[in-house]
Design a protein around this motif. Structure first.
Motif, PDB file in Angstrom:
ATOM      1  N   ALA A 159       0.829  -1.204   0.000  1.00  0.00           N
ATOM      2  CA  ALA A 159       0.000   0.000   0.000  1.00  0.00           C
ATOM      3  C   ALA A 159       0.864   1.255   0.000  1.00  0.00           C
ATOM      4  O   ALA A 159       0.552   2.230  -0.690  1.00  0.00           O
ATOM      5  N   SER A 160       1.968   1.246   0.734  1.00  0.00           N
ATOM      6  CA  SER A 160       2.844   2.426   0.742  1.00  0.00           C
ATOM      7  C   SER A 160       3.529   2.615  -0.609  1.00  0.00           C
ATOM      8  O   SER A 160       3.753   3.748  -1.037  1.00  0.00           O
ATOM      9  N   VAL A 161       3.842   1.503  -1.298  1.00  0.00           N
ATOM     10  CA  VAL A 161       4.434   1.627  -2.631  1.00  0.00           C
ATOM     11  C   VAL A 161       3.413   2.208  -3.611  1.00  0.00           C
ATOM     12  O   VAL A 161       3.731   3.085  -4.420  1.00  0.00           O
ATOM     13  N   VAL A 162       2.153   1.742  -3.532  1.00  0.00           N
ATOM     14  CA  VAL A 162       1.109   2.262  -4.423  1.00  0.00           C
ATOM     15  C   VAL A 162       0.831   3.730  -4.105  1.00  0.00           C
ATOM     16  O   VAL A 162       0.673   4.551  -5.015  1.00  0.00           O
TER      17      VAL A 162
ATOM     18  N   THR B 162       1.351   8.768  -5.932  1.00  0.00           N
ATOM     19  CA  THR B 162       0.532   9.984  -5.994  1.00  0.00           C
ATOM     20  C   THR B 162       1.436  11.213  -5.890  1.00  0.00           C
ATOM     21  O   THR B 162       2.526  11.170  -5.309  1.00  0.00           O
ATOM     22  N   LEU B 163       0.981  12.304  -6.463  1.00  0.00           N
ATOM     23  CA  LEU B 163       1.791  13.518  -6.476  1.00  0.00           C
ATOM     24  C   LEU B 163       1.940  14.133  -5.088  1.00  0.00           C
ATOM     25  O   LEU B 163       2.960  14.737  -4.779  1.00  0.00           O
ATOM     26  N   TYR B 164       0.918  13.957  -4.238  1.00  0.00           N
ATOM     27  CA  TYR B 164       1.006  14.553  -2.897  1.00  0.00           C
ATOM     28  C   TYR B 164       2.151  13.934  -2.101  1.00  0.00           C
ATOM     29  O   TYR B 164       2.878  14.636  -1.395  1.00  0.00           O
ATOM     30  N   LEU B 165       2.330  12.616  -2.221  1.00  0.00           N
ATOM     31  CA  LEU B 165       3.367  11.969  -1.427  1.00  0.00           C
ATOM     32  C   LEU B 165       4.755  12.176  -2.001  1.00  0.00           C
ATOM     33  O   LEU B 165       5.744  11.825  -1.371  1.00  0.00           O
ATOM     34  N   ARG B 166       4.839  12.758  -3.190  1.00  0.00           N
ATOM     35  CA  ARG B 166       6.153  13.089  -3.748  1.00  0.00           C
ATOM     36  C   ARG B 166       6.625  14.457  -3.277  1.00  0.00           C
ATOM     37  O   ARG B 166       7.757  14.839  -3.512  1.00  0.00           O
ATOM     38  N   SER B 167       5.768  15.185  -2.619  1.00  0.00           N
ATOM     39  CA  SER B 167       6.155  16.498  -2.097  1.00  0.00           C
ATOM     40  C   SER B 167       6.875  16.305  -0.755  1.00  0.00           C
ATOM     41  O   SER B 167       6.792  15.253  -0.141  1.00  0.00           O
ATOM     42  N   PRO B 168       7.586  17.316  -0.293  1.00  0.00           N
ATOM     43  CA  PRO B 168       8.291  17.183   0.989  1.00  0.00           C
ATOM     44  C   PRO B 168       7.359  16.885   2.167  1.00  0.00           C
ATOM     45  O   PRO B 168       7.722  16.120   3.059  1.00  0.00           O
TER      46      PRO B 168
END
Length: 72
Positions: free
Chosen positions: A19-22, A26-32
């Motif tokens: 689930a954390s890999v999926v 998302t773009l939100y989790l690529r932000s700091p």
């Protein structure tokens, strides 16, 4: 019963990992802030396991011991 719990635990951990890999796509989790959120979640899960992993919730309460008749 302990084997069943260990199998369920392993399946839950693998599910959380997948689930954390999926969710990392998302773009939100690529932000700091998303990375910080994932780090905090992982840290709290790790510390929770280290601090409270020794507690068993299925233990039966200890039986009351009979008093020693020689004791006054």
């Amino acid at each position: 019963m302990n084997i069943l719990y260990s199998i369920l635990y392993m399946l839950a951990m693998i599910g959380l990992l997948l689930a954390s890999v999926v969710l990392s796509e998302t773009l939100y989790l690529r932000s700091p802030s998303g990375v910080l959120m994932l780090f905090g979640l992982g840290l709290s899960m790790s510390l929770g396991f280290l601090l409270f992993g020794h507690i068993r919730f299925d233990e039966q309460p200890c039986e009351e011991r009979d008093e020693n008749p020689l004791r006054s």
